[in-house]
Design a protein around this motif. Sequence first.
Motif, PDB file in Angstrom:
ATOM      1  N   GLY A 166       6.563  -3.023 -15.391  1.00  9.52           N
ATOM      2  CA  GLY A 166       7.637  -3.234 -16.356  1.00  9.52           C
ATOM      3  C   GLY A 166       8.200  -4.633 -16.429  1.00  9.52           C
ATOM      4  O   GLY A 166       9.002  -4.922 -17.317  1.00  9.52           O
ATOM      5  N   THR A 167       7.803  -5.528 -15.515  1.00 12.70           N
ATOM      6  CA  THR A 167       8.360  -6.878 -15.533  1.00 12.70           C
ATOM      7  C   THR A 167       7.675  -7.738 -16.590  1.00 12.70           C
ATOM      8  O   THR A 167       6.508  -7.533 -16.919  1.00 12.70           O
ATOM      9  CB  THR A 167       8.191  -7.562 -14.157  1.00 12.70           C
ATOM     10  N   PRO A 206       5.164  11.352  -6.841  1.00 10.90           N
ATOM     11  CA  PRO A 206       5.481   9.976  -7.233  1.00 10.90           C
ATOM     12  C   PRO A 206       6.966   9.642  -7.086  1.00 10.90           C
ATOM     13  O   PRO A 206       7.830  10.428  -7.471  1.00 10.90           O
ATOM     14  CB  PRO A 206       5.041   9.932  -8.705  1.00 10.90           C
ATOM     15  N   THR A 207       7.239   8.471  -6.515  1.00 11.00           N
ATOM     16  CA  THR A 207       8.613   7.978  -6.392  1.00 11.00           C
ATOM     17  C   THR A 207       8.626   6.483  -6.705  1.00 11.00           C
ATOM     18  O   THR A 207       7.595   5.808  -6.673  1.00 11.00           O
ATOM     19  CB  THR A 207       9.181   8.182  -4.973  1.00 11.00           C
ATOM     20  N   ARG A 208       9.827   5.967  -6.959  1.00 12.37           N
ATOM     21  CA  ARG A 208       9.950   4.535  -7.224  1.00 12.37           C
ATOM     22  C   ARG A 208       9.721   3.707  -5.960  1.00 12.37           C
ATOM     23  O   ARG A 208       9.167   2.612  -6.020  1.00 12.37           O
ATOM     24  CB  ARG A 208      11.322   4.234  -7.828  1.00 12.37           C
ATOM     25  N   LEU A 209      10.141   4.209  -4.820  1.00 11.40           N
ATOM     26  CA  LEU A 209       9.950   3.461  -3.575  1.00 11.40           C
ATOM     27  C   LEU A 209       8.483   3.387  -3.181  1.00 11.40           C
ATOM     28  O   LEU A 209       8.043   2.410  -2.552  1.00 11.40           O
ATOM     29  CB  LEU A 209      10.754   4.097  -2.438  1.00 11.40           C
ATOM     30  N   ALA A 210       7.697   4.409  -3.518  1.00  8.90           N
ATOM     31  CA  ALA A 210       6.276   4.406  -3.165  1.00  8.90           C
ATOM     32  C   ALA A 210       5.466   3.488  -4.072  1.00  8.90           C
ATOM     33  O   ALA A 210       4.370   3.056  -3.708  1.00  8.90           O
ATOM     34  CB  ALA A 210       5.707   5.824  -3.237  1.00  8.90           C
ATOM     35  N   GLN A 211       5.985   3.185  -5.262  1.00  6.36           N
ATOM     36  CA  GLN A 211       5.263   2.330  -6.202  1.00  6.36           C
ATOM     37  C   GLN A 211       5.022   0.960  -5.582  1.00  6.36           C
ATOM     38  O   GLN A 211       5.869   0.415  -4.875  1.00  6.36           O
ATOM     39  CB  GLN A 211       6.084   2.196  -7.490  1.00  6.36           C
ATOM     40  N   ALA A 253       7.827   5.543 -11.396  1.00  4.78           N
ATOM     41  CA  ALA A 253       7.503   6.280 -10.174  1.00  4.78           C
ATOM     42  C   ALA A 253       5.987   6.351 -10.023  1.00  4.78           C
ATOM     43  O   ALA A 253       5.254   6.436 -11.004  1.00  4.78           O
ATOM     44  CB  ALA A 253       8.096   7.682 -10.225  1.00  4.78           C
ATOM     45  N   ASP A 254       5.515   6.299  -8.778  1.00  9.78           N
ATOM     46  CA  ASP A 254       4.069   6.327  -8.551  1.00  9.78           C
ATOM     47  C   ASP A 254       3.784   6.830  -7.144  1.00  9.78           C
ATOM     48  O   ASP A 254       4.682   6.903  -6.290  1.00  9.78           O
ATOM     49  CB  ASP A 254       3.481   4.925  -8.730  1.00  9.78           C
ATOM     50  N   LEU A 255       2.516   7.161  -6.902  1.00  6.92           N
ATOM     51  CA  LEU A 255       2.047   7.475  -5.561  1.00  6.92           C
ATOM     52  C   LEU A 255       1.735   6.174  -4.830  1.00  6.92           C
ATOM     53  O   LEU A 255       1.560   5.126  -5.457  1.00  6.92           O
ATOM     54  CB  LEU A 255       0.778   8.336  -5.633  1.00  6.92           C
ATOM     55  N   SER A 284       0.804  -1.223   0.000  1.00  6.76           N
ATOM     56  CA  SER A 284       0.000   0.000   0.000  1.00  6.76           C
ATOM     57  C   SER A 284       0.835   1.271   0.000  1.00  6.76           C
ATOM     58  O   SER A 284       0.283   2.360  -0.152  1.00  6.76           O
ATOM     59  CB  SER A 284      -0.945   0.005   1.215  1.00  6.76           C
ATOM     60  N   GLY A 285       2.133   1.161   0.214  1.00  6.51           N
ATOM     61  CA  GLY A 285       2.993   2.342   0.199  1.00  6.51           C
ATOM     62  C   GLY A 285       3.113   3.037   1.527  1.00  6.51           C
ATOM     63  O   GLY A 285       3.457   4.224   1.583  1.00  6.51           O
ATOM     64  N   ALA A 286       2.855   2.306   2.623  1.00  7.34           N
ATOM     65  CA  ALA A 286       3.055   2.868   3.960  1.00  7.34           C
ATOM     66  C   ALA A 286       4.551   3.011   4.223  1.00  7.34           C
ATOM     67  O   ALA A 286       5.390   2.477   3.489  1.00  7.34           O
ATOM     68  CB  ALA A 286       2.413   1.969   5.015  1.00  7.34           C
ATOM     69  N   ALA A 287       4.887   3.710   5.302  1.00  7.52           N
ATOM     70  CA  ALA A 287       6.298   3.930   5.625  1.00  7.52           C
ATOM     71  C   ALA A 287       7.053   2.615   5.767  1.00  7.52           C
ATOM     72  O   ALA A 287       8.200   2.499   5.317  1.00  7.52           O
ATOM     73  CB  ALA A 287       6.409   4.756   6.904  1.00  7.52           C
ATOM     74  N   MET A 288       6.396   1.593   6.375  1.00  5.79           N
ATOM     75  CA  MET A 288       7.098   0.316   6.559  1.00  5.79           C
ATOM     76  C   MET A 288       7.411  -0.333   5.219  1.00  5.79           C
ATOM     77  O   MET A 288       8.422  -1.040   5.077  1.00  5.79           O
ATOM     78  CB  MET A 288       6.265  -0.631   7.420  1.00  5.79           C
ATOM     79  N   HIS A 289       6.567  -0.101   4.220  1.00  6.74           N
ATOM     80  CA  HIS A 289       6.818  -0.669   2.899  1.00  6.74           C
ATOM     81  C   HIS A 289       7.934   0.080   2.175  1.00  6.74           C
ATOM     82  O   HIS A 289       8.854  -0.534   1.619  1.00  6.74           O
ATOM     83  CB  HIS A 289       5.538  -0.621   2.061  1.00  6.74           C
ATOM     84  N   ARG A 290       7.852   1.391   2.194  1.00  2.00           N
ATOM     85  CA  ARG A 290       8.891   2.188   1.534  1.00  2.00           C
ATOM     86  C   ARG A 290      10.240   1.978   2.201  1.00  2.00           C
ATOM     87  O   ARG A 290      11.265   1.806   1.525  1.00  2.00           O
ATOM     88  CB  ARG A 290       8.514   3.667   1.562  1.00  2.00           C
TER      89      ARG A 290
END
Length: 357
Positions: A204-205, A144-149, A125-127, A98-104
């Motif tokens: 992209g995979t 948007p960032t790659r880590l948030a994707q 990159a994504d939200l 979901s892009g929470a801090a623990m995921h990023r």
Amino acid sequence: MPFPALTDIALRLERTALPQHVPLAAQTRDGVVESVHYGSVIAVSAEGAGTRTLLTAGDPLAPFYPRSALKPLQAVAMVRAGLDLPADLLALTAASHSGAAMHRDGAARILQLHGLTPGSLETSADLPYGVREREAWLRDGGSPTRLAQNCSGKHASMAATCVINGWPVQGYLDPSHPLQKLVAETVRELTGEEPAGVSTDGCGTPLFALTLRGMARAFGRLASAGVHTFAPPADGAEAAVADAMRRHPEMVGGGGRDVTNLMRLAPGLLAKDGFEGVQLVGLPDGRAIALKISDGGDRARMPVTIRALEALDVDTAPLAAIATQAVLGGGRAVGLLQPTDFLSATTPAPEAPEGQP
């Protein structure tokens, strides 16, 4: 004028036979059917080196793209190639988070452990994917960032696997890259199928067209790895991925996500969702369910999944809170989203030959 590539796609679609999906779920409002969700579903069990069909509805042998439901299989390939992560980060490898801090932060940790940076990621990159996470991110001025994707855990682990094996990190998404060749081989082995087609996923995979039966076979193998001696020979990578996902369901999805709630409410289940209405569930005894909602929507996945679990005599009482959704009118319940009686009209899929799904 349409883009030529899009014109070509449209022409191909006209010549493609549509899957023979059936009604799996319906939403009613004060006794009138308001919406119907079509799709296909299958449940299988291990039968020697092959599989046996337990239930089926619709067209479970029609090729489809599993989308993010492939991630646990991709994670198995990476572990086989030497990826060695703490369980929470391995669960993130198989996640659509979901892009929470623990995921990023988890994706960043995978990169740091292997001398990499977010610039090594080849995903877009994504939200954040989660609604609450995205709203909080935007309130804080995030972009948007790659880590948030939502696939950043998988991509971080793909780059890390390249470092471990001395493969080039740049270009790790190319189907000819050693990593993607290994993933393709692993997918073929676990599903028992030769893909009917290859495409590119949203992140992209490389993406493989498979059948629901093949994907169910793979999830049954993952879920039973290291659990029962009568299952297919236990593979350490399969057991590691399944164990990590079960121990850290919050990393696989996130707060409020149905895939996370399913594994929390029914310990032992292995679950993964995928875009366009895909749901996979594996049981420790090697049985598994795979379903596809034809309209690509999410809301019918859980009612249909839980109905299929009931048919397999799984105790679904703990899942009552996610088994259906009330339809509101003026703030009060006036209807219900629920599964149809799709099991009463099912026809068995052909049994697989020995050693096939």
